[in-house]
Write an enzyme that holds these catalytic residues in place. Structure first.
Site, PDB file in Angstrom:
ATOM      1  N   GLU A 196      47.622  39.383  49.336  1.00  0.00           N
ATOM      2  CA  GLU A 196      47.746  40.835  49.230  1.00  0.00           C
ATOM      3  C   GLU A 196      48.682  41.396  50.292  1.00  0.00           C
ATOM      4  OE1 GLU A 196      44.122  40.146  51.925  1.00  0.00           O
ATOM      5  OE2 GLU A 196      45.187  39.145  50.285  1.00  0.00           O
ATOM      6  N   HIS A 245      38.819  39.950  39.815  1.00  0.00           N
ATOM      7  CA  HIS A 245      40.218  39.629  40.101  1.00  0.00           C
ATOM      8  C   HIS A 245      41.217  40.324  39.168  1.00  0.00           C
ATOM      9  CE1 HIS A 245      39.762  36.759  43.379  1.00  0.00           C
ATOM     10  NE2 HIS A 245      38.625  36.395  42.796  1.00  0.00           N
ATOM     11  N   ASN A 293      38.081  42.563  45.331  1.00  0.00           N
ATOM     12  CA  ASN A 293      38.010  41.552  44.277  1.00  0.00           C
ATOM     13  C   ASN A 293      36.566  41.173  43.969  1.00  0.00           C
ATOM     14  OD1 ASN A 293      40.730  41.088  43.528  1.00  0.00           O
ATOM     15  ND2 ASN A 293      41.077  39.880  45.377  1.00  0.00           N
ATOM     16  N   ASP A 304      44.300  42.375  40.639  1.00  0.00           N
ATOM     17  CA  ASP A 304      45.717  42.216  40.277  1.00  0.00           C
ATOM     18  C   ASP A 304      46.344  43.554  39.939  1.00  0.00           C
ATOM     19  OD1 ASP A 304      45.513  39.510  40.668  1.00  0.00           O
ATOM     20  OD2 ASP A 304      45.406  38.993  38.536  1.00  0.00           O
TER      21      ASP A 304
END
Length: 308
Positions: free
Chosen positions: A218, A187, A182, A191
């Site tokens: 996660e 981010h 990330n 995702d």
């Protein structure tokens, strides 16, 4: 080609003419089941789990009121919607039927248009309720089952394994160096990567009772009822290889140049025990061991025996 799955309606009436008329009326829109008495109604309701029952009140041997009471007393059939169809046309008869738990009350001789409208309305409400229930159990990002759904299914399967003595395998999956991913790619990219891993995990759970869920962040959890350790490990090993095979670049990882996962798992054996947390804790400990050993690997406890 898409296959349409029709909703199921059980028509229960001791009069053959009424059964035939209602059956012919409903067949173009629904899968129709027929029953000629109370006992047959209960048997077919338990076997086929219809979405709706059109139930005659005045039947010999067991009337509709008793059938409804038994349906409501059985956890398997208690949620099936029932519409009474009856020649009893006093307001107190209708009120009594609704108080007993019927969803609706249609008076004989019935109007086919009214029957179709009432059936359509109740089944539409049922579809909408099921859709809301489904959405309430799905994680919005990964589209896997959410934590709530996992907790429900884990409790049920743990109890079932405890009663039967059959194995229950559980695995916890964690994306390696996901914070670094990330930080490096952002981010939104994180995702997308999480969704990709979730698709692989979901595809790995091929049997109806298997479940892949997002546990948090996660971390994913995979539940495999009636699965021995060796079989569960094979499924997870293929999953780990498939994730690496996605070749999602991860230059910030100290494990591999691509995104990888670590998995800890455990298999329950035994028909006694007090705490369902034991299996989960064993899998969590194995996940920690996989991370400590260098990540991008599986660690598994092949036999967790519950103690009395």
């Amino acid at each position: 080609m898409n296959v349409v799955e029709f909703q199921k309606v059980l028509v229960a009436d001791d009069d053959a003419v009424n059964r035939e008329v209602l059956g012919d009326l409903l067949k173009p829109e629904y899968t129709v089941l027929l029953a000629r008495n109370g006992a047959q109604t209960l048997e077919r309701a338990a076997r086929h789990l219809p979405d709706l029952i059109l139930l005659d009140v005045l039947m010999p041997d067991m009337d509709g009121h008793e059938v409804l009471r038994r349906l409501r007393d059985d956890p398997q059939t208690e949620h099936i919607s029932v519409i009474f169809i009856s020649g009893l046309n006093r307001p107190e008869d209708e009120a009594n039927g609704l108080k007993m738990g019927a969803s609706d009350y249609i008076i004989k001789p019935f109007n086919p248009t009214v029957v179709m409208a009432r059936v359509a309305l109740h089944l539409q409400v049922l579809r909408q309720r099921r859709m809301l229930e489904r959405l309430a159990n799905i994680d919005g990002l990964t589209e896997l089952a959410n934590r709530r759904r996992f907790d429900e299914m884990y409790a049920l399967e743990w109890q079932r394994a405890r009663r039967s003595g059959r194995p229950l395998s559980l695995a916890l999956l964690d994306i390696d160096a996901f914070k670094q991913y990330n930080d490096r790619y952002g981010h939104p990219a994180g995702d997308r990567a999480l969704r990709s891993v979730a698709r692989v995990a979901g595809a790995a759970m091929r049997r109806p009772a298997d479940l892949a869920a997002r546990y948090g962040g996660e971390e994913l959890v995979l539940l495999m009822p009636e699965t021995e350790a060796a079989d569960a490990r094979r499924v997870i090993a293929q999953l780990v290889d498939t994730v690496a095979g996605l070749a999602i670049a991860h230059e910030a990882s100290n494990v591999a140049p691509v995104l990888t996962v670590s998995v800890g798992g455990a298999t329950l054996h035994g028909d006694s025990g007090e705490q369902q947390s034991e299996l989960f804790e064993a899998a969590d400990a194995e996940l920690y061991r996989a991370k400590q050993a260098g990540r991008n690997r599986i660690a598994w406890r092949e036999r967790v025996t519950l103690q009395t």
